[in-house]
Design a protein around this motif. Structure first.
Motif, PDB file in Angstrom:
ATOM      1  N   ALA A  40      -2.394  13.057   3.412  1.00  0.00           N
ATOM      2  CA  ALA A  40      -1.892  11.719   3.086  1.00  0.00           C
ATOM      3  C   ALA A  40      -2.247  10.726   4.192  1.00  0.00           C
ATOM      4  O   ALA A  40      -2.609   9.576   3.914  1.00  0.00           O
ATOM      5  N   LEU A  41      -2.159  11.158   5.442  1.00  0.00           N
ATOM      6  CA  LEU A  41      -2.518  10.292   6.565  1.00  0.00           C
ATOM      7  C   LEU A  41      -3.994   9.934   6.523  1.00  0.00           C
ATOM      8  O   LEU A  41      -4.382   8.786   6.764  1.00  0.00           O
ATOM      9  N   LYS A  42      -4.816  10.909   6.188  1.00  0.00           N
ATOM     10  CA  LYS A  42      -6.258  10.677   6.071  1.00  0.00           C
ATOM     11  C   LYS A  42      -6.542   9.662   4.960  1.00  0.00           C
ATOM     12  O   LYS A  42      -7.364   8.765   5.122  1.00  0.00           O
ATOM     13  N   GLU A  43      -5.835   9.793   3.850  1.00  0.00           N
ATOM     14  CA  GLU A  43      -5.994   8.856   2.741  1.00  0.00           C
ATOM     15  C   GLU A  43      -5.559   7.449   3.152  1.00  0.00           C
ATOM     16  O   GLU A  43      -6.222   6.459   2.828  1.00  0.00           O
ATOM     17  N   LEU A  44      -4.445   7.365   3.896  1.00  0.00           N
ATOM     18  CA  LEU A  44      -3.968   6.060   4.370  1.00  0.00           C
ATOM     19  C   LEU A  44      -5.001   5.404   5.286  1.00  0.00           C
ATOM     20  O   LEU A  44      -5.305   4.214   5.140  1.00  0.00           O
ATOM     21  N   MET A  81       0.853  -1.169   0.000  1.00  0.00           N
ATOM     22  CA  MET A  81       0.000   0.000   0.000  1.00  0.00           C
ATOM     23  C   MET A  81       0.896   1.229   0.000  1.00  0.00           C
ATOM     24  O   MET A  81       1.843   1.308   0.771  1.00  0.00           O
ATOM     25  N   GLN A  82       0.592   2.156  -0.864  1.00  0.00           N
ATOM     26  CA  GLN A  82       1.426   3.334  -0.987  1.00  0.00           C
ATOM     27  C   GLN A  82       0.551   4.576  -1.038  1.00  0.00           C
ATOM     28  O   GLN A  82      -0.453   4.619  -1.747  1.00  0.00           O
ATOM     29  N   VAL A  83       0.947   5.577  -0.250  1.00  0.00           N
ATOM     30  CA  VAL A  83       0.250   6.854  -0.264  1.00  0.00           C
ATOM     31  C   VAL A  83       1.284   7.921  -0.589  1.00  0.00           C
ATOM     32  O   VAL A  83       2.335   7.989   0.044  1.00  0.00           O
ATOM     33  N   ILE A  84       0.994   8.732  -1.569  1.00  0.00           N
ATOM     34  CA  ILE A  84       1.924   9.769  -2.001  1.00  0.00           C
ATOM     35  C   ILE A  84       1.546  11.087  -1.335  1.00  0.00           C
ATOM     36  O   ILE A  84       0.378  11.471  -1.305  1.00  0.00           O
ATOM     37  N   VAL A  85       2.568  11.771  -0.779  1.00  0.00           N
ATOM     38  CA  VAL A  85       2.352  13.058  -0.128  1.00  0.00           C
ATOM     39  C   VAL A  85       2.554  14.154  -1.170  1.00  0.00           C
ATOM     40  O   VAL A  85       3.616  14.259  -1.771  1.00  0.00           O
ATOM     41  N   HIS A  86       1.519  14.928  -1.388  1.00  0.00           N
ATOM     42  CA  HIS A  86       1.585  16.040  -2.335  1.00  0.00           C
ATOM     43  C   HIS A  86       1.743  17.343  -1.573  1.00  0.00           C
ATOM     44  O   HIS A  86       1.038  17.586  -0.587  1.00  0.00           O
ATOM     45  N   GLU A  87       2.688  18.160  -2.015  1.00  0.00           N
ATOM     46  CA  GLU A  87       2.893  19.510  -1.478  1.00  0.00           C
ATOM     47  C   GLU A  87       3.067  19.516   0.049  1.00  0.00           C
ATOM     48  O   GLU A  87       2.521  20.382   0.739  1.00  0.00           O
ATOM     49  N   ASN A  88       3.783  18.541   0.579  1.00  0.00           N
ATOM     50  CA  ASN A  88       4.060  18.441   2.027  1.00  0.00           C
ATOM     51  C   ASN A  88       2.798  18.411   2.887  1.00  0.00           C
ATOM     52  O   ASN A  88       2.822  18.825   4.043  1.00  0.00           O
ATOM     53  N   ASN A  89       1.704  17.958   2.342  1.00  0.00           N
ATOM     54  CA  ASN A  89       0.455  17.882   3.088  1.00  0.00           C
ATOM     55  C   ASN A  89       0.332  16.484   3.694  1.00  0.00           C
ATOM     56  O   ASN A  89      -0.324  15.598   3.147  1.00  0.00           O
ATOM     57  N   VAL A  90       0.988  16.295   4.841  1.00  0.00           N
ATOM     58  CA  VAL A  90       1.033  14.984   5.499  1.00  0.00           C
ATOM     59  C   VAL A  90      -0.337  14.621   6.064  1.00  0.00           C
ATOM     60  O   VAL A  90      -0.728  13.452   6.041  1.00  0.00           O
ATOM     61  N   ASP A  91      -1.064  15.599   6.554  1.00  0.00           N
ATOM     62  CA  ASP A  91      -2.382  15.327   7.131  1.00  0.00           C
ATOM     63  C   ASP A  91      -3.322  14.702   6.097  1.00  0.00           C
ATOM     64  O   ASP A  91      -4.038  13.738   6.393  1.00  0.00           O
TER      65      ASP A  91
END
Length: 72
Positions: free
Chosen positions: A13-17, A1-11
């Motif tokens: 990406a975490l929500k997507e994960l 499983m891979q989630v890509i962080v766009h524009e340093n928006n970790v929150d």
């Protein structure tokens, strides 16, 4: 499983994960496998699940037939 962080928006990406983990049922499987269940207990749980499924289908059918009879 891979989630890509766009524009340093970790929150985001975490929500997507979290959403992907929830959708895949990974946490449910981990919880299920976290302790030993005797084969007889597994069978009882399987029978309970089948009963719940059967009753739900029965409710759905009776609600559908009631709706059809109101239309007629």
């Amino acid at each position: 499983m891979q989630v890509i962080v766009h524009e340093n928006n970790v929150d985001k990406a975490l929500k997507e994960l979290k959403r992907r983990v929830q959708r895949d049922g990974l946490l449910r499987d981990l919880k299920k496998k976290s302790f030993y269940l005797k084969p007889s207990e597994k069978e009882k749980e399987k029978q309970r699940a089948a009963r719940r499924k059967r009753l739900k289908a029965q409710r759905f059918r009776s609600a559908g037939s009631a709706a059809r009879s109101k239309r007629a």
